[in-house]
Motif scaffolding. Structure first.
Motif, PDB file in Angstrom:
ATOM      1  N   THR A  25      17.846  45.467   7.058  1.00 27.19           N
ATOM      2  CA  THR A  25      18.710  45.114   8.183  1.00 27.19           C
ATOM      3  C   THR A  25      18.173  45.676   9.491  1.00 27.19           C
ATOM      4  O   THR A  25      17.515  46.720   9.515  1.00 27.19           O
ATOM      5  N   ARG A  26      18.471  44.967  10.573  1.00 25.25           N
ATOM      6  CA  ARG A  26      18.046  45.356  11.903  1.00 25.25           C
ATOM      7  C   ARG A  26      19.147  45.030  12.903  1.00 25.25           C
ATOM      8  O   ARG A  26      20.018  44.204  12.647  1.00 25.25           O
ATOM      9  N   THR A  27      19.104  45.686  14.059  1.00 25.33           N
ATOM     10  CA  THR A  27      19.851  45.206  15.218  1.00 25.33           C
ATOM     11  C   THR A  27      18.818  44.806  16.264  1.00 25.33           C
ATOM     12  O   THR A  27      17.772  45.446  16.380  1.00 25.33           O
ATOM     13  N   PHE A  28      19.102  43.760  17.021  1.00 23.67           N
ATOM     14  CA  PHE A  28      18.145  43.234  17.987  1.00 23.67           C
ATOM     15  C   PHE A  28      18.746  43.264  19.387  1.00 23.67           C
ATOM     16  O   PHE A  28      19.950  43.076  19.566  1.00 23.67           O
ATOM     17  N   CYS A  29      17.885  43.483  20.355  1.00 24.79           N
ATOM     18  CA  CYS A  29      18.325  43.638  21.741  1.00 24.79           C
ATOM     19  C   CYS A  29      17.560  42.666  22.632  1.00 24.79           C
ATOM     20  O   CYS A  29      16.320  42.684  22.656  1.00 24.79           O
ATOM     21  N   TYR A  30      18.289  41.831  23.377  1.00 21.14           N
ATOM     22  CA  TYR A  30      17.626  40.898  24.290  1.00 21.14           C
ATOM     23  C   TYR A  30      17.031  41.671  25.467  1.00 21.14           C
ATOM     24  O   TYR A  30      17.540  42.713  25.894  1.00 21.14           O
ATOM     25  N   ILE A  31      15.989  41.134  26.026  1.00 18.98           N
ATOM     26  CA  ILE A  31      15.178  41.870  26.992  1.00 18.98           C
ATOM     27  C   ILE A  31      15.932  42.255  28.260  1.00 18.98           C
ATOM     28  O   ILE A  31      15.671  43.296  28.856  1.00 18.98           O
ATOM     29  N   THR A  32      16.913  41.440  28.697  1.00 17.80           N
ATOM     30  CA  THR A  32      17.665  41.822  29.897  1.00 17.80           C
ATOM     31  C   THR A  32      18.498  43.070  29.640  1.00 17.80           C
ATOM     32  O   THR A  32      18.557  43.978  30.480  1.00 17.80           O
ATOM     33  N   ASP A  33      19.155  43.128  28.475  1.00 13.92           N
ATOM     34  CA  ASP A  33      19.916  44.324  28.128  1.00 13.92           C
ATOM     35  C   ASP A  33      19.011  45.546  28.094  1.00 13.92           C
ATOM     36  O   ASP A  33      19.357  46.613  28.610  1.00 13.92           O
ATOM     37  N   ALA A  34      17.854  45.410  27.458  1.00 11.28           N
ATOM     38  CA  ALA A  34      16.932  46.536  27.352  1.00 11.28           C
ATOM     39  C   ALA A  34      16.482  47.005  28.728  1.00 11.28           C
ATOM     40  O   ALA A  34      16.442  48.211  29.011  1.00 11.28           O
ATOM     41  N   HIS A  35      16.165  46.068  29.600  1.00 14.56           N
ATOM     42  CA  HIS A  35      15.650  46.453  30.918  1.00 14.56           C
ATOM     43  C   HIS A  35      16.698  47.136  31.781  1.00 14.56           C
ATOM     44  O   HIS A  35      16.356  47.999  32.598  1.00 14.56           O
ATOM     45  N   VAL A  36      17.939  46.776  31.624  1.00 15.94           N
ATOM     46  CA  VAL A  36      18.982  47.506  32.336  1.00 15.94           C
ATOM     47  C   VAL A  36      18.914  48.984  31.946  1.00 15.94           C
ATOM     48  O   VAL A  36      18.963  49.874  32.800  1.00 15.94           O
ATOM     49  N   GLY A  37      18.774  49.254  30.657  1.00 19.32           N
ATOM     50  CA  GLY A  37      18.653  50.632  30.195  1.00 19.32           C
ATOM     51  C   GLY A  37      17.381  51.304  30.677  1.00 19.32           C
ATOM     52  O   GLY A  37      17.391  52.474  31.081  1.00 19.32           O
ATOM     53  N   PHE A  38      16.268  50.570  30.630  1.00 22.09           N
ATOM     54  CA  PHE A  38      14.989  51.148  31.082  1.00 22.09           C
ATOM     55  C   PHE A  38      15.070  51.602  32.537  1.00 22.09           C
ATOM     56  O   PHE A  38      14.670  52.718  32.880  1.00 22.09           O
ATOM     57  N   TRP A  39      15.553  50.714  33.407  1.00 22.51           N
ATOM     58  CA  TRP A  39      15.613  51.035  34.829  1.00 22.51           C
ATOM     59  C   TRP A  39      16.577  52.182  35.107  1.00 22.51           C
ATOM     60  O   TRP A  39      16.288  53.089  35.906  1.00 22.51           O
ATOM     61  N   LYS A  40      17.729  52.158  34.446  1.00 28.99           N
ATOM     62  CA  LYS A  40      18.698  53.234  34.669  1.00 28.99           C
ATOM     63  C   LYS A  40      18.123  54.585  34.260  1.00 28.99           C
ATOM     64  O   LYS A  40      18.371  55.605  34.920  1.00 28.99           O
ATOM     65  N   LEU A  41      17.347  54.596  33.188  1.00 28.01           N
ATOM     66  CA  LEU A  41      16.731  55.848  32.759  1.00 28.01           C
ATOM     67  C   LEU A  41      15.658  56.286  33.744  1.00 28.01           C
ATOM     68  O   LEU A  41      15.568  57.474  34.082  1.00 28.01           O
ATOM     69  N   LEU A  42      14.828  55.368  34.213  1.00 26.54           N
ATOM     70  CA  LEU A  42      13.797  55.715  35.195  1.00 26.54           C
ATOM     71  C   LEU A  42      14.409  56.367  36.432  1.00 26.54           C
ATOM     72  O   LEU A  42      13.867  57.338  36.971  1.00 26.54           O
TER      73      LEU A  42
ATOM     74  N   ALA B  37      15.111  62.197  25.728  1.00 27.07           N
ATOM     75  CA  ALA B  37      14.841  60.918  25.074  1.00 27.07           C
ATOM     76  C   ALA B  37      16.145  60.142  24.928  1.00 27.07           C
ATOM     77  O   ALA B  37      17.196  60.721  24.626  1.00 27.07           O
ATOM     78  N   PHE B  38      16.046  58.815  25.105  1.00 28.33           N
ATOM     79  CA  PHE B  38      17.205  57.944  25.006  1.00 28.33           C
ATOM     80  C   PHE B  38      16.869  56.736  24.137  1.00 28.33           C
ATOM     81  O   PHE B  38      15.837  56.081  24.339  1.00 28.33           O
ATOM     82  N   ASN B  39      17.743  56.449  23.178  1.00 28.60           N
ATOM     83  CA  ASN B  39      17.679  55.174  22.476  1.00 28.60           C
ATOM     84  C   ASN B  39      18.149  54.068  23.420  1.00 28.60           C
ATOM     85  O   ASN B  39      19.216  54.181  24.024  1.00 28.60           O
ATOM     86  N   ILE B  40      17.346  53.012  23.525  1.00 32.60           N
ATOM     87  CA  ILE B  40      17.762  51.820  24.267  1.00 32.60           C
ATOM     88  C   ILE B  40      17.607  50.625  23.335  1.00 32.60           C
ATOM     89  O   ILE B  40      16.510  50.317  22.869  1.00 32.60           O
ATOM     90  N   GLY B  41      18.710  49.996  23.056  1.00 31.48           N
ATOM     91  CA  GLY B  41      18.728  48.850  22.162  1.00 31.48           C
ATOM     92  C   GLY B  41      20.157  48.379  22.031  1.00 31.48           C
ATOM     93  O   GLY B  41      20.986  48.625  22.900  1.00 31.48           O
ATOM     94  N   ASN B  42      20.458  47.740  20.936  1.00 34.85           N
ATOM     95  CA  ASN B  42      21.805  47.247  20.686  1.00 34.85           C
ATOM     96  C   ASN B  42      22.289  47.806  19.354  1.00 34.85           C
ATOM     97  O   ASN B  42      21.530  47.845  18.386  1.00 34.85           O
ATOM     98  N   ASP B  43      23.535  48.243  19.309  1.00 34.43           N
ATOM     99  CA  ASP B  43      24.057  48.797  18.062  1.00 34.43           C
ATOM    100  C   ASP B  43      24.849  47.773  17.249  1.00 34.43           C
ATOM    101  O   ASP B  43      25.311  48.091  16.155  1.00 34.43           O
TER     102      ASP B  43
END
Length: 361
Positions: free
Chosen positions: A249-266, A274-280
């Motif tokens: 099993t996996r959870t998948f994250c669309y790229i727009t959701d991921a990038h919101v997290g990436f930019w906010k962390l930057l 360290a931060f998990n960025i993905g979808n739960d």
């Protein structure tokens, strides 16, 4: 990339910009270095900055985009070829770093992220990960870099036991250091240690992101990962081939959701963390994903089980992958959307309107 494909990406970038908000003003008039710029994740950084420059900024953000081979090889980036605010530099960051100018931000995304590629050249994977990050960190000790975002991986946790799924950042990991995937997972783990010690000893401003199964336009159809494989099968009118039992099993994250997290962390102040960025949600089995893909293609295809030719490919692969993203939700106000079917349909459409040229680029 044709006009309709580009429009999908630009709309994604506007969505990212809207959700991140005023923090993007920190980029106005600044200079940012992005490594691994030809990759799916990093290319969206370039497009987002380009949209910011064209539609939002009075003073543009300048980009140094590092790529591994000449720009002509990357059709995904062809629309940015003559962009005055993006300077493409062909360098292997693990072997050379000829940047003789100051940058304000660094996004270090250069790495082989797919098992298909990192298992094919394990030593190169090891040295590229280690030497590439060391180069970035050494540069940052002599320059006033406001923030560095280092791309680690959700794979650093290995194969967690059931009590640690969903998996949080405090989980220490269950990784076989001599296994076939260790060339990637162990070097990513060590790179996090290396970064942490540079933060402590040199007071640099650096953060660690651990992405979890991000997908979106620009993913190579010969990438070897499950969504790419399934889309490739469907586009060719073939039955979807599951190269395993299909029970993982996996959870998948669309790229727009991921990038919101990436930019906010930057843009955050969480140096050395360290931060998990993905979808739960939703956690879905490979078989369930294959069934959903059959439905989305809607051309009477089915899924079949087929033996994986590469015996090492699935060796030591996690059975369940689901991130705990409570830390990102609380500290970064990160809230991914649960629209897996909608996002998969968008990605399929992106390939359907311009497909074959991306299979090997």
């Amino acid at each position: 990339m044709n006009k309709e494909q580009l429009e999908i990406i630009i709309n994604d970038c506007h969505s990212i910009i809207k959700r991140v908000g005023n923090d993007f003003n920190k980029l106005q008039g600044k200079k940012i270095l992005i490594t691994g710029s030809s990759g799916m994740l990093a290319s969206y950084f370039l497009d987002t900055i380009n949209v910011l420059n064209e539609c939002y900024f009075k003073v543009p953000c300048k980009v140094i985009a590092m790529i591994h081979s000449p720009l002509l090889n990357y059709k995904r980036l062809e629309h940015l070829r003559n962009n005055p605010n993006i300077k493409f530099i062909t360098q292997d960051i693990s072997k050379s770093f000829d940047i003789n100018e100051d940058v304000d931000y660094i996004i270090h995304a250069a790495s082989k992220a797919s098992p298909k590629y990192y298992l094919n050249d394990t030593l190169d994977t090891i040295y590229a990960n280690l030497n590439g990050l060391k180069t970035i960190l050494e540069y940052s000790t002599n320059n006033s870099v406001k923030s560095i975002l280092y791309f680690s991986s959700g794979e650093i946790y290995g194969n967690p036991d059931e009590d640690n799924i969903p998996t949080s950042e405090v989980y220490e990991g269950k990784v076989l250091c001599t296994g076939p995937r260790a060339c990637y997972t162990e070097t990513k783990r060590f790179c996090e240690t290396l970064l942490m010690n540079y933060v402590i000893n040199y007071k640099i401003h650096a953060k660690i992101v651990r992405p979890w199964h991000v997908f979106g336009p620009g993913m190579k159809l010969n990438d070897g990962r499950v969504i790419a494989d399934f889309i490739s099968n469907g586009l060719n009118g073939e039955d979807i081939k599951i190269l395993s039992s299909g029970l993982a099993t996996r959870t998948f994250c669309y790229i727009t959701d991921a990038h919101v997290g990436f930019w906010k962390l930057l843009f955050s102040n969480y140096d050395g963390e360290a931060f998990n960025i993905g979808n739960d949600n939703p956690e879905i089995s490979v078989r369930e994903l294959a069934s959903l893909m059959c439905k989305l293609f809607g051309n009477n295809i089915n899924y079949i089980l087929k033996k994986q030719n590469d015996a090492e490919y699935l060796n030591n692969a996690p059975l369940r992958c689901c991130p705990n993203i409570d830390k990102a939700k609380k500290l970064l106000n990160y809230n991914p959307e649960e629209k897996l079917e909608e996002w998969l349909l968008k990605m399929i459409r992106w390939y359907q309107i311009g497909v074959k040229q991306y299979e090997n680029n």
